[in-house]
Write a protein that holds these residues in place. Structure first.
Motif, PDB file in Angstrom:
ATOM      1  N   GLU A   6       0.818  -1.219   0.000  1.00 38.81           N
ATOM      2  CA  GLU A   6       0.000   0.000   0.000  1.00 38.81           C
ATOM      3  C   GLU A   6       0.853   1.271   0.000  1.00 38.81           C
ATOM      4  O   GLU A   6       0.573   2.204  -0.739  1.00 38.81           O
ATOM      5  N   ARG A   7       1.900   1.296   0.815  1.00 40.40           N
ATOM      6  CA  ARG A   7       2.665   2.536   1.032  1.00 40.40           C
ATOM      7  C   ARG A   7       3.893   2.701   0.149  1.00 40.40           C
ATOM      8  O   ARG A   7       4.362   3.807  -0.046  1.00 40.40           O
ATOM      9  N   GLU A  57       8.985  10.660  -2.440  1.00 39.43           N
ATOM     10  CA  GLU A  57       9.222  12.086  -2.271  1.00 39.43           C
ATOM     11  C   GLU A  57       8.834  12.576  -0.880  1.00 39.43           C
ATOM     12  O   GLU A  57       9.407  13.529  -0.371  1.00 39.43           O
ATOM     13  N   ASP A  58       7.874  11.937  -0.269  1.00 42.35           N
ATOM     14  CA  ASP A  58       7.412  12.303   1.067  1.00 42.35           C
ATOM     15  C   ASP A  58       8.305  11.615   2.104  1.00 42.35           C
ATOM     16  O   ASP A  58       8.302  10.388   2.216  1.00 42.35           O
ATOM     17  N   GLU A  59       9.069  12.399   2.872  1.00 40.77           N
ATOM     18  CA  GLU A  59       9.999  11.815   3.840  1.00 40.77           C
ATOM     19  C   GLU A  59       9.297  10.933   4.872  1.00 40.77           C
ATOM     20  O   GLU A  59       9.899  10.006   5.397  1.00 40.77           O
ATOM     21  N   ARG A  85       9.905   5.315   5.837  1.00 38.64           N
ATOM     22  CA  ARG A  85       9.930   4.191   6.782  1.00 38.64           C
ATOM     23  C   ARG A  85       9.326   2.922   6.201  1.00 38.64           C
ATOM     24  O   ARG A  85       9.460   1.845   6.780  1.00 38.64           O
ATOM     25  N   TYR A  86       8.659   3.023   5.065  1.00 43.12           N
ATOM     26  CA  TYR A  86       8.002   1.863   4.467  1.00 43.12           C
ATOM     27  C   TYR A  86       8.955   1.118   3.542  1.00 43.12           C
ATOM     28  O   TYR A  86       8.893   1.217   2.321  1.00 43.12           O
ATOM     29  N   VAL A  87       9.857   0.389   4.166  1.00 42.83           N
ATOM     30  CA  VAL A  87      10.840  -0.427   3.459  1.00 42.83           C
ATOM     31  C   VAL A  87      10.854  -1.811   4.115  1.00 42.83           C
ATOM     32  O   VAL A  87      10.461  -1.959   5.270  1.00 42.83           O
TER      33      VAL A  87
END
Length: 80
Positions: free
Chosen positions: A33-34, A56-58, A62-64
């Protein structure tokens, strides 16, 4: 007055565990999703993937796949 020590599993929701576990499925769905580009690369078996490319959004950095989360069961316990 004293110390209270709380130990939680920060990888309860993570792709860094066996794929048969519920936490893997939750992390996989969240990543799809993210960070769909990263999710697609992992599912295809690609190597040398830049997990952050195209983000692009810092706040979404975290979505890794190597990050983890507590999960709803632990959060409920902690809040009670």
């Amino acid at each position: 007055p004293g110390w209270c020590f709380v130990m939680l599993n920060a990888y309860a929701v993570s792709m860094e565990q066996d794929a048969s576990l519920p936490g893997y499925a939750a992390a996989s769905a969240l990543l799809a999703e993210r960070n769909p580009r990263c999710y697609a690369a992992i599912k295809s078996g690609a190597k040398g993937v830049n997990f952050f490319e195209g983000i692009e959004d810092e706040a979404k950095m975290r979505y890794v796949p190597f990050n983890g989360g507590l999960g709803s069961e632990q959060l409920s316990w902690l809040r009670s």
